[in-house]
Design a protein around this motif. Structure first.
Motif, PDB file in Angstrom:
ATOM      1  N   ILE A   1     -15.727  43.936  24.534  1.00 10.17           N
ATOM      2  CA  ILE A   1     -16.132  43.103  25.667  1.00 10.17           C
ATOM      3  C   ILE A   1     -15.913  43.898  26.946  1.00 10.17           C
ATOM      4  N   VAL A   2     -16.939  43.999  27.765  1.00 13.72           N
ATOM      5  CA  VAL A   2     -16.838  44.715  29.041  1.00 13.72           C
ATOM      6  C   VAL A   2     -16.848  43.689  30.163  1.00 13.72           C
ATOM      7  N   GLY A   3     -15.728  43.580  30.870  1.00  9.49           N
ATOM      8  CA  GLY A   3     -15.580  42.573  31.908  1.00  9.49           C
ATOM      9  C   GLY A   3     -15.738  43.124  33.304  1.00  9.49           C
ATOM     10  N   ASP A   4     -15.208  42.379  34.254  1.00  6.28           N
ATOM     11  CA  ASP A   4     -15.268  42.774  35.663  1.00  6.28           C
ATOM     12  C   ASP A   4     -13.863  42.671  36.230  1.00  6.28           C
ATOM     13  N   PHE A   5     -13.671  43.285  37.403  1.00  8.96           N
ATOM     14  CA  PHE A   5     -12.310  43.387  37.944  1.00  8.96           C
ATOM     15  C   PHE A   5     -11.959  42.295  38.943  1.00  8.96           C
ATOM     16  N   ASP A   6     -12.689  41.158  38.924  1.00  7.63           N
ATOM     17  CA  ASP A   6     -12.289  40.041  39.768  1.00  7.63           C
ATOM     18  C   ASP A   6     -11.857  38.869  38.886  1.00  7.63           C
ATOM     19  N   ALA A   7     -11.486  37.748  39.522  1.00  6.81           N
ATOM     20  CA  ALA A   7     -10.943  36.615  38.767  1.00  6.81           C
ATOM     21  C   ALA A   7     -11.966  36.018  37.820  1.00  6.81           C
TER      22      ALA A   7
ATOM     23  N   ASP B   1      -5.017  47.450  38.101  1.00  6.90           N
ATOM     24  CA  ASP B   1      -5.866  47.341  36.924  1.00  6.90           C
ATOM     25  C   ASP B   1      -5.904  45.885  36.501  1.00  6.90           C
ATOM     26  N   MET B   2      -7.101  45.311  36.382  1.00  6.06           N
ATOM     27  CA  MET B   2      -7.223  43.898  36.041  1.00  6.06           C
ATOM     28  C   MET B   2      -6.698  43.585  34.641  1.00  6.06           C
ATOM     29  N   SER B   3      -6.408  44.609  33.852  1.00  7.91           N
ATOM     30  CA  SER B   3      -5.826  44.356  32.529  1.00  7.91           C
ATOM     31  C   SER B   3      -4.514  43.577  32.643  1.00  7.91           C
TER      32      SER B   3
ATOM     33  N   VAL C   1     -12.138  46.784  31.081  1.00  7.30           N
ATOM     34  CA  VAL C   1     -12.443  46.358  32.451  1.00  7.30           C
ATOM     35  C   VAL C   1     -12.453  47.612  33.310  1.00  7.30           C
ATOM     36  N   PRO C   2     -13.558  47.892  33.989  1.00  9.18           N
ATOM     37  CA  PRO C   2     -13.611  49.131  34.774  1.00  9.18           C
ATOM     38  C   PRO C   2     -12.593  49.129  35.906  1.00  9.18           C
TER      39      PRO C   2
ATOM     40  N   GLY D   1     -16.330  52.081  39.139  1.00  6.22           N
ATOM     41  CA  GLY D   1     -17.225  51.165  39.820  1.00  6.22           C
ATOM     42  C   GLY D   1     -17.412  49.892  39.016  1.00  6.22           C
ATOM     43  N   TYR D   2     -18.539  49.238  39.235  1.00  4.88           N
ATOM     44  CA  TYR D   2     -18.756  47.883  38.724  1.00  4.88           C
ATOM     45  C   TYR D   2     -19.499  47.879  37.399  1.00  4.88           C
ATOM     46  N   GLY D   3     -19.057  47.016  36.484  1.00  2.37           N
ATOM     47  CA  GLY D   3     -19.838  46.651  35.315  1.00  2.37           C
ATOM     48  C   GLY D   3     -19.996  47.712  34.244  1.00  2.37           C
ATOM     49  N   LEU D   4     -21.032  47.511  33.426  1.00  2.00           N
ATOM     50  CA  LEU D   4     -21.305  48.409  32.305  1.00  2.00           C
ATOM     51  C   LEU D   4     -22.042  49.654  32.810  1.00  2.00           C
ATOM     52  N   SER D   5     -21.307  50.518  33.481  1.00  2.00           N
ATOM     53  CA  SER D   5     -21.851  51.793  33.943  1.00  2.00           C
ATOM     54  C   SER D   5     -22.000  52.727  32.752  1.00  2.00           C
ATOM     55  N   PRO D   6     -22.707  53.837  32.893  1.00  2.00           N
ATOM     56  CA  PRO D   6     -22.775  54.804  31.785  1.00  2.00           C
ATOM     57  C   PRO D   6     -21.397  55.267  31.314  1.00  2.00           C
ATOM     58  N   GLN D   7     -20.462  55.434  32.266  1.00  2.00           N
ATOM     59  CA  GLN D   7     -19.113  55.861  31.865  1.00  2.00           C
ATOM     60  C   GLN D   7     -18.431  54.792  31.015  1.00  2.00           C
TER      61      GLN D   7
END
Length: 575
Positions: A77-83, A298-300, A108-109, A115-121
């Motif tokens: 699961i690829v999340g985001d770094f906000d609430a 880190d949002m983790s 979570v990036p 950066g944001y979201g499902l980037s290539p990295q």
């Protein structure tokens, strides 16, 4: 620099049918101002939630998940770094685990590295973890390159998101997003966590139909509603009738003690009481602590807190989040002081202010510029974009807008009119993020204010406090405050009632050099307490003022098990 006070303007009736609703006359008026006219619009039972069947792509998404369950595929699961991203990730992890998925990981990036979201990295990281299915939450609708990389590696991708789609959609195996073209789901206001919850509702229905729950217990997805409520309010999406149901149900569970340890620990560290929690507590007390992890670290940490197995683990993680939030506030206050000092040096009069304010300082913290933009927007009532240093000659920007100005649409027009000026952007009507080259900041400022002239009018640039009119002295009671409190949840696009009126100022004193505590007297002699948080200590207290005009909200002050009415002052002017 001196600015005019916000104008008080009474709301207009949007639905006269509200006056026939079987509620208190004050509440009838409040509902009429918010367009509520039908009794079913006030229903807050989970049974009244919109059906998931109207979501475009939901059947394809469920097919991917049932196959993944049957084959026990590795899911990342690829999340985001906000609430919203944190609660979305937690909802999907907890929900899929309850359905029997065994191989679940999440990424979570880090906003500073990826950066944001499902980037290539991020896609490369997910592939390296052995992902057979990548699921995005609260992101993915603009992840053209990231999805392409995952697909090239033979990994299936399920995008769940709520952000507006661009001209091109990613080549995912399934997309669930109420704002994607062709989706007929009636509510376009679902947060990312709401979309994740709906995905689980659809999966449960499919597994129920094929008989899976004859051998395993059917998961009670209501147990996830505390997370859904928190993420929905935190993302400041409009509280339409569907979102109000989600938030109300989550609040009811929390107030009844049916709350997960992580959220209970956040409530405790914020010095709130679970049995009296309101939607505003989500937005102003819990969400900032959760967001602090993604802003500074880190949002983790936040996700681990939300999923903590017991209260002891949760409290340790909540304490870390609280410390990060204290640090975030200190950084923000310093940045705000620098930004305001810079603007004051320019000596703009009210009429000379640019339509949009563009701010940048090389040492500003990238994780806090969104809050800074919001604070300056509130002070100046203009769309604001704050920039911080990025990587390799780039600037990362965070935009906050005023009502009536769709900031993402404005950025899209700039990108269209000036190709290459904005490297990438995305967001909502009220908030957006973008990246530009550092050496093009001045060009961007000029383009921003040129394009903004199409969107902004003198009326939009006039700061207004909308009120629900005056209250009779007989309605200045704890009982009325309770009626209004229970009539929510209140929030974005369904604002908490604000009233106006004239009072005699009987007593006034400053608390902590910034909060004005008052005793007021209504026209019939009724005395009532009031407080104005963060009042102007250069103007108040003022012994020469005896009569005041207020914009205020009704509040219940609990002190030593005693409940008293208190007016929360939004604005006060001397008469």
């Amino acid at each position: 620099m001196t600015f005019r006070l916000k104008q008080l303007q009474q709301r207009t009736v949007q639905s006269s049918a509200a006056f026939a609703l079987p509620v208190h006359p004050v509440l009838q008026r409040v509902y009429a101002h918010r367009g509520i006219g039908l009794p079913e619009e006030l229903q807050r039972s989970a049974a009244n939630l919109l059906p998931f069947t109207a979501l475009k792509g939901i059947n394809d998404a469920v097919a991917l998940l049932t196959q993944a369950l049957d084959q026990q595929q590795q899911i990342v699961i690829v999340g985001d770094f906000d609430a919203d991203g944190a609660t979305s990730t937690a909802v999907l992890l907890a929900g899929l685990k309850a359905f029997g998925f065994k191989h679940l990981e999440y990424l979570v990036p880090n906003r500073f590295a990826f950066g944001y979201g499902l980037s290539p990295q991020m896609a490369e990281l997910a592939v390296a973890q052995g992902a057979e299915l990548i699921i995005t939450v609260d992101n993915g609708i603009s992840a053209i390159e990231g999805v392409a990389l995952a697909k090239k590696a033979g990994v299936k991708v399920l995008v769940t998101d709520h952000h507006l789609a661009g001209n091109e959609l990613p080549a995912a195996d399934a997309i669930v997003n109420p704002n994607q073209p062709g989706c007929e789901f009636p509510s376009k206001a679902l947060a990312g966590v709401g979309v994740a919850f709906y995905l689980l509702l659809a999966l449960r229905s499919a597994l129920r139909e094929r008989g899976d729950f004859a051998t395993i217990a059917e998961p009670n997805l209501a147990e996830l509603l505390d997370l859904v409520a928190l993420g929905t309010v935190a993302d400041v999406v409009p509280l339409d009738s569907n979102n109000r149901i989600l938030v109300h149900q989550g609040l009811q569970r929390i107030r009844a003690g049916k709350v997960r340890p992580g959220i209970q620990a956040l409530i405790d560290v914020a010095n709130r009481k679970a049995e009296k929690l309101t939607a505003s507590d989500f937005g102003f007390s819990l969400a900032p602590r959760l967001n602090a992890a993604g802003r500074l670290d880190d949002m983790s940490i936040g996700i681990s807190c939300l999923l903590a197995p017991d209260i002891n683990v949760a409290r340790r993680l909540a304490a870390e989040l609280d410390s990060l939030n204290v640090e975030r506030r200190e950084i923000e206050q310093g940045m705000q002081a620098e930004a305001l000092a810079f603007l004051q040096k320019l000596s703009f009069t009210q009429d000379q202010l640019p339509d949009c304010l563009c701010l940048y300082q090389a040492d500003w913290h990238q994780g806090v510029i969104g809050i800074l933009a919001g604070r300056v927007k509130e002070l100046y009532h203009r769309p604001v974009i704050a920039f911080a240093q990025g990587d390799e000659g780039e600037l990362k920007g965070s935009a906050r807008s005023i009502h009536g100005v769709h900031i993402r649409d404005l950025l899209e027009e700039i990108s269209s009119q000036y190709p290459g000026l904005i490297k990438k952007f995305g967001g909502h009507a009220m908030a957006a993020g973008l990246t530009i080259a550092e050496d093009r900041l001045e060009t961007f400022q000029l383009a921003l204010n040129f394009i903004a002239k199409k969107y902004l009018t003198p009326e939009l640039l006039t700061a207004v406090i909308y009120t629900d009119g005056e209250l009779a002295s007989s309605d200045l009671t704890v009982a009325m405050a309770g009626i209004l409190q229970q009539a929510g949840p209140w929030g974005q696009s369904f604002p908490e009632p604000v009233f106006e009126g004239r009072f005699k100022l009987v007593q006034q004193r400053m608390l902590a050099d910034k909060h004005l505590k008052m005793m007021l007297q209504a026209s019939d002699g009724t005395l009532v307490d009031a407080i104005w948080f963060n009042a102007d200590n250069k103007t108040w207290p003022n012994a020469n003022v005896q009569q005041v005009q207020l914009a205020y909200q009704l509040d219940i002050n609990d002190f030593r098990d005693q409940q008293n009415l208190q007016l929360l002052v939004r604005q006060m002017t001397a008469l």
